[in-house]
Design a protein around this motif. Structure first.
Motif, mmCIF file in Angstrom:
data_model
loop_
_atom_site.group_PDB
_atom_site.id
_atom_site.type_symbol
_atom_site.label_atom_id
_atom_site.label_comp_id
_atom_site.label_asym_id
_atom_site.label_seq_id
_atom_site.Cartn_x
_atom_site.Cartn_y
_atom_site.Cartn_z
ATOM 1 N N GLU A 1 29.524 25.109 -42.898
ATOM 2 C CA GLU A 1 29.185 24.775 -41.351
ATOM 3 C C GLU A 1 29.786 25.449 -40.378
ATOM 4 N N GLU A 2 30.340 26.443 -40.562
ATOM 5 C CA GLU A 2 30.394 27.531 -39.436
ATOM 6 C C GLU A 2 28.924 27.861 -38.980
ATOM 7 N N GLU A 3 28.409 28.446 -40.204
ATOM 8 C CA GLU A 3 27.168 29.282 -40.186
ATOM 9 C C GLU A 3 25.983 27.916 -39.146
ATOM 10 N N LEU A 4 26.558 26.470 -39.411
ATOM 11 C CA LEU A 4 25.528 25.596 -38.969
ATOM 12 C C LEU A 4 25.785 25.656 -37.476
ATOM 13 N N TYR A 5 27.154 25.559 -37.537
ATOM 14 C CA TYR A 5 27.526 25.948 -36.193
ATOM 15 C C TYR A 5 26.470 26.496 -35.338
ATOM 16 N N ALA A 6 26.581 27.590 -35.453
ATOM 17 C CA ALA A 6 26.431 29.066 -34.763
ATOM 18 C C ALA A 6 24.309 28.750 -34.999
ATOM 19 N N ALA A 7 23.943 27.915 -35.625
ATOM 20 C CA ALA A 7 22.272 27.843 -36.030
ATOM 21 C C ALA A 7 21.997 26.669 -34.512
ATOM 22 N N LEU A 8 23.130 25.806 -35.024
ATOM 23 C CA LEU A 8 22.542 24.141 -33.745
ATOM 24 C C LEU A 8 23.165 25.107 -32.115
ATOM 25 N N VAL A 9 24.085 26.133 -32.269
ATOM 26 C CA VAL A 9 24.329 26.784 -30.483
ATOM 27 C C VAL A 9 23.118 27.075 -30.138
ATOM 28 N N VAL A 10 21.971 28.480 -30.772
ATOM 29 C CA VAL A 10 21.259 28.505 -30.769
ATOM 30 C C VAL A 10 19.944 27.455 -30.732
ATOM 31 N N HIS A 11 19.601 27.075 -31.420
ATOM 32 C CA HIS A 11 18.414 25.910 -31.437
ATOM 33 C C HIS A 11 18.326 24.746 -30.311
ATOM 34 N N GLN A 12 19.861 24.419 -29.512
ATOM 35 C CA GLN A 12 19.393 24.121 -28.279
ATOM 36 C C GLN A 12 18.988 25.386 -27.427
ATOM 37 N N ILE A 13 19.901 26.079 -27.224
ATOM 38 C CA ILE A 13 20.095 26.698 -26.235
ATOM 39 C C ILE A 13 18.052 27.530 -26.292
ATOM 40 N N LYS A 14 17.259 27.277 -27.775
ATOM 41 C CA LYS A 14 15.829 27.498 -27.961
ATOM 42 C C LYS A 14 14.567 26.634 -26.979
ATOM 43 N N GLN A 15 15.492 24.594 -27.216
ATOM 44 C CA GLN A 15 14.936 23.716 -27.118
ATOM 45 C C GLN A 15 15.106 24.013 -25.353
ATOM 46 N N LYS A 16 16.564 24.211 -25.263
ATOM 47 C CA LYS A 16 16.319 23.604 -22.878
ATOM 48 C C LYS A 16 16.156 25.327 -22.635
ATOM 49 N N TYR A 17 16.011 26.673 -22.856
ATOM 50 C CA TYR A 17 16.029 27.962 -22.162
ATOM 51 C C TYR A 17 15.049 28.418 -22.178
ATOM 52 N N GLY A 18 14.565 28.433 -24.180
ATOM 53 C CA GLY A 18 13.377 29.200 -24.615
ATOM 54 C C GLY A 18 13.561 30.217 -24.986
ATOM 55 N N ASP A 19 12.353 31.071 -25.748
ATOM 56 C CA ASP A 19 12.863 31.662 -26.615
ATOM 57 C C ASP A 19 13.474 32.574 -26.262
ATOM 58 N N ARG A 20 13.570 32.731 -24.819
ATOM 59 C CA ARG A 20 14.152 34.956 -24.512
ATOM 60 C C ARG A 20 15.390 34.768 -24.784
ATOM 61 N N ASP A 21 15.947 33.062 -24.318
ATOM 62 C CA ASP A 21 17.726 33.837 -24.018
ATOM 63 C C ASP A 21 18.229 33.113 -25.841
ATOM 64 N N ALA A 22 16.542 32.138 -26.702
ATOM 65 C CA ALA A 22 17.670 32.270 -27.787
ATOM 66 C C ALA A 22 17.719 33.534 -27.793
ATOM 67 N N ASN A 23 16.597 34.379 -28.151
ATOM 68 C CA ASN A 23 16.591 35.740 -28.701
ATOM 69 C C ASN A 23 17.003 36.326 -28.231
ATOM 70 N N ASP A 24 18.050 36.725 -26.927
ATOM 71 C CA ASP A 24 19.598 37.290 -26.283
ATOM 72 C C ASP A 24 20.556 36.520 -26.960
ATOM 73 N N TRP A 25 21.085 35.421 -27.465
ATOM 74 C CA TRP A 25 21.630 35.350 -28.186
ATOM 75 C C TRP A 25 21.580 35.632 -29.252
ATOM 76 N N LYS A 26 20.736 35.413 -30.383
ATOM 77 C CA LYS A 26 20.689 35.845 -31.604
ATOM 78 C C LYS A 26 20.850 37.450 -31.340
ATOM 79 N N THR A 27 20.766 38.201 -30.791
ATOM 80 C CA THR A 27 21.311 39.628 -30.852
ATOM 81 C C THR A 27 22.002 39.674 -30.337
ATOM 82 N N LEU A 28 23.380 39.027 -29.549
ATOM 83 C CA LEU A 28 24.294 39.475 -28.920
ATOM 84 C C LEU A 28 25.203 38.376 -30.557
ATOM 85 N N PHE A 29 25.208 37.614 -30.680
ATOM 86 C CA PHE A 29 25.719 36.651 -31.959
ATOM 87 C C PHE A 29 25.801 37.774 -33.512
#
Length: 215
Positions: free
Chosen positions: A74-102
């Motif tokens: 569940e925890e891993e799904l939670y993290a993936a759902l967070v970045v998935h929403q960021i990608k849909q709403k704000y684009g690949d650049r912010d999503a990639n930055d989020w994944k790097t920090l994660f």
């Protein structure tokens, strides 16, 4: 000794074949019919690897390809759902930055996480410290909404008030996991239903606003 030419040109008769004494025949033993196996062996077929769907691609990019053959929590799904929403709403650049920090937050785990780093804690650290803090990247209310949606859609068991990992360790030793294949299907269905509900709500709001303007 003299040879006459006619004698040399006369064709010679072939020598009679040498006679071989007959060999005694060896009695043949009739072969026994083969007994079929009680359990016929099944042909070995390599499992067909299922192609990831839209959410599955996000999950795979965040956790790595090895998770296709292991369990997802569940925890891993939670993290993936967070970045998935960021990608849909704000684009690949912010999503990639989020994944790097994660991924950095996962490796830089606190001492309290004695087994494996908490994906929930790492995801919240990134959202609270970088993305939603002082509305630098995402407005604070939007960051909270993303986290709440991810928390709700990541649930795998009846304990919907918490997120669990794949290791346990507390007094309840609760573990909530599923396969990669089931996880991507289940969460994608929930995301699609969420999007359909949101679209219906927007249409209803627009219709109500239009009617109020006409009236």
């Amino acid at each position: 000794m003299k040879f006459r030419i006619p004698d040399l040109l006369r064709p010679r008769k072939p020598a009679p074949p040498a006679t071989t004494p007959p060999q005694p025949t060896t009695p043949t033993t009739p072969a026994r019919p083969s007994t079929p196996s009680r359990r016929p062996s099944r042909p070995t077929v390599a499992p067909v690897e299922e192609a990831p769907n839209e959410f599955g691609k996000t999950l795979e990019s965040l956790l790595g390809n090895k998770y296709k053959t292991s369990k997802v929590s569940e925890e891993e799904l939670y993290a993936a759902l967070v970045v998935h929403q960021i990608k849909q709403k704000y684009g690949d650049r912010d999503a990639n930055d989020w994944k790097t920090l994660f991924k950095f937050s996962i490796t830089d785990k606190p001492k309290g996480e004695y087994k494996e780093a908490s994906a929930e804690r790492a995801a919240n650290d990134v959202m609270d410290e970088f993305f939603g803090k002082n509305s630098i990247i995402i407005p604070a209310d939007e960051a909270k909404k993303i986290k709440d949606t991810a928390f709700r859609l990541a649930q795998l068991d009846k304990r919907t008030d918490k997120l669990w990992d794949k290791y346990g360790g507390d007094r309840e030793n609760t573990v909530a996991v599923t396969s990669f294949s089931r996880a991507q299907k289940l969460v994608q269905q929930r995301l699609d239903a969420e999007a359909a509900t949101s679209s219906a709500s927007v249409r209803k709001s627009a219709k109500t606003k239009k009617l109020s303007q006409v009236g």
